[in-house]
Scaffold this active site. Structure first.
Site, PDB file in Angstrom:
ATOM      1  N   TYR A 141       0.707  -1.195  -0.072  1.00 20.13           N
ATOM      2  CA  TYR A 141      -0.142   0.080   0.132  1.00 20.13           C
ATOM      3  C   TYR A 141       0.880   1.200  -0.131  1.00 20.13           C
ATOM      4  CZ  TYR A 141      -4.616  -2.259   0.773  1.00 20.13           C
ATOM      5  OH  TYR A 141      -5.681  -2.818   0.809  1.00 20.13           O
ATOM      6  N   LYS A 191       3.545 -15.290   3.186  1.00 20.91           N
ATOM      7  CA  LYS A 191       3.646 -16.100   1.756  1.00 20.91           C
ATOM      8  C   LYS A 191       5.207 -16.318   1.652  1.00 20.91           C
ATOM      9  CE  LYS A 191       2.167 -17.938  -2.113  1.00 20.91           C
ATOM     10  NZ  LYS A 191       1.184 -19.060  -2.270  1.00 20.91           N
ATOM     11  N   ASP A 223      -2.630 -18.363   1.114  1.00 25.76           N
ATOM     12  CA  ASP A 223      -3.418 -19.082   0.275  1.00 25.76           C
ATOM     13  C   ASP A 223      -4.207 -20.165   1.019  1.00 25.76           C
ATOM     14  OD1 ASP A 223      -1.027 -20.218   0.312  1.00 25.76           O
ATOM     15  OD2 ASP A 223      -0.968 -20.987  -1.802  1.00 25.76           O
ATOM     16  N   ASP A 247      -6.085  -7.154   4.223  1.00 26.65           N
ATOM     17  CA  ASP A 247      -7.244  -6.544   3.347  1.00 26.65           C
ATOM     18  C   ASP A 247      -8.097  -7.560   2.804  1.00 26.65           C
ATOM     19  OD1 ASP A 247      -8.718  -4.595   2.023  1.00 26.65           O
ATOM     20  OD2 ASP A 247      -7.656  -5.035   0.295  1.00 26.65           O
ATOM     21  N   ASP A 251     -12.312  -9.258   4.231  1.00 29.86           N
ATOM     22  CA  ASP A 251     -13.600  -9.318   3.611  1.00 29.86           C
ATOM     23  C   ASP A 251     -13.944 -10.772   3.475  1.00 29.86           C
ATOM     24  OD1 ASP A 251     -13.402  -6.544   2.821  1.00 29.86           O
ATOM     25  OD2 ASP A 251     -14.000  -6.938   0.803  1.00 29.86           O
TER      26      ASP A 251
END
Ligand code: IPM
Ligand code: MG
Length: 358
Positions: A141, A191, A223, A247, A251
């Site tokens: 970001y 990751k 993942d 983020d 959701d």
């Protein structure tokens, strides 16, 4: 006396924020606190009024307040502005950075009665209660961004992903403290099989884990985590992860609670905390008294807890939300046959009334 900066913003922001204020006023009356609310502009509304989505006056008000209550920002009207004037890149990200809000807490709690509201199977969801701690001021970001032309006539775009030991340590320590106060299980998501920043992340967590032997630490690839959240969400208690992964995962995790309209958030770490629902400005239903104010009301509960250290008061707000849901009151996003559907303002009134009665 507590000073609260109120930034309603855009879309449904202007409808849901007043509902949280009703709840805070009810808490004030009940417990003898005085809240002073001062409103300021942010997002598209600020751009329209003064030509910038994050006016200096708004930041000044936030800095001189005890906490900030934010609604939502953005909408199609401002999507074509140059990126630095768009509500997201021009206001939301800078306010997080300016106020040094590196820790974003999103609570995914399944409230009783909402088991059927989710699209997921109910036996998987029973008792889900997950705290996701998202690093909020680093990573992709905030890394350098650039574009250049390539010889083949196309373009090359770059977003730099950087994390320093210090940035990782402070958010992970924060998460360990939170895990200590809950069920003492922490899942760190990265990751590390692909990204160098994730390898540093994992090494740093492994080192810190030695300082928190009472907390069980699990490492998970992002993942796999996104799959496990749907497969068996009850395995999670506290999750800590970097900005972008947080983020996306929050959701996804919001669907465990029945509606993204139920997910509150706290952004803390700096001198003043900022509280906002995790959903956006929902332009499609704005101005229709349809939005669910509960995520904002629950964000106000987090404000009481984390910025004002009023734990008892925070619990009363959460209890009131639980009670109205148990009594079968719903906003349209959670409507089911047999439930009593209320508008935004009526739901706000009912929660405030319930707070006074508890
Ligand atoms: C969130 C939102 C923001 C983010 C957007 C609006 C910039 O999706 O708070 O999760 O990506 O952080
Ligand atoms: Mg998001």
């Amino acid at each position: 006396m507590y000073r609260i900066a109120v930034l309603p913003g855009d879309g449904i922001g202007v409808e849901i924020v007043p509902q949280a204020i009703k709840s805070l006023q009810a808490i004030g009356d009940k417990f003898g606190h005085q809240f002073n609310f001062s409103e300021a502009l942010i997002g598209g509304a600020a751009y329209d009024a003064v030509g910038h989505p994050l006016p200096e006056a708004t930041l000044d008000l936030c800095r001189s307040s005890d906490a900030v209550l934010l609604g939502a920002i953005g909408g199609p009207k401002w999507d074509d502005l140059p990126v630095h004037l768009r509500p997201e890149a021009g206001a939301l990200l800078p306010i997080r950075k300016e106020l040094a809000l590196y820790a974003n807490l999103r609570l995914c709690t399944l409230f009783p009665g909402l088991l059927h509201a989710s699209t997921l199977k109910k036996d998987v969801l029973q008792d889900v209660d997950i705290l996701v701690i998202r690093e909020l001021t680093g990573g992709l970001y905030f890394g350098d961004k650039s574009r250049e032309k390539t010889p083949d006539g196309g373009e090359k775009a770059t977003d730099v992903l950087t994390y320093s030991t210090l940035e990782i340590e402070r958010i992970v320590r924060f998460a360990y403290q939170a895990a200590r106060q809950r069920s003492k299980r922490l899942c760190s998501v990265d990751k590390a099989n692909v990204l160098e920043s994730s390898r540093l992340w994992r090494e740093t967590v492994q080192k810190l884990a030695l300082e928190y032997p009472d907390v069980e630490t699990v490492h998970m690839y992002v993942d796999n985590c996104s799959m496990q959240l749907i497969r068996n969400p009850r395995q999670f208690d506290v999750i800590v992860t970097e900005n972008m992964f947080g983020d996306i995962l929050t959701d996804e995790a919001s669907m465990l609670t029945g509606s993204i309209g139920m997910l509150p958030s706290a952004s803390i770490g700096g001198e003043v905390g900022l509280y906002e629902p995790a959903h956006g400005s929902a332009p499609d239903i704005a101005g229709q008294n349809k939005a669910n104010p509960l995520a904002t009301i629950l964000s106000a509960a987090m404000l009481l807890r984390y910025s004002l250290q009023l734990e008892k008061e925070a619990r009363v707000v959460e209890e009131a939300v639980r009670k109205v849901l148990q009594e079968d009151y719903r906003t349209p996003d959670l409507a089911e046959p047999g439930k009593k559907v209320l508008g935004t303002a009526e739901m706000g009134d009912l929660v405030a009334k319930t707070i006074r009665e508890i």
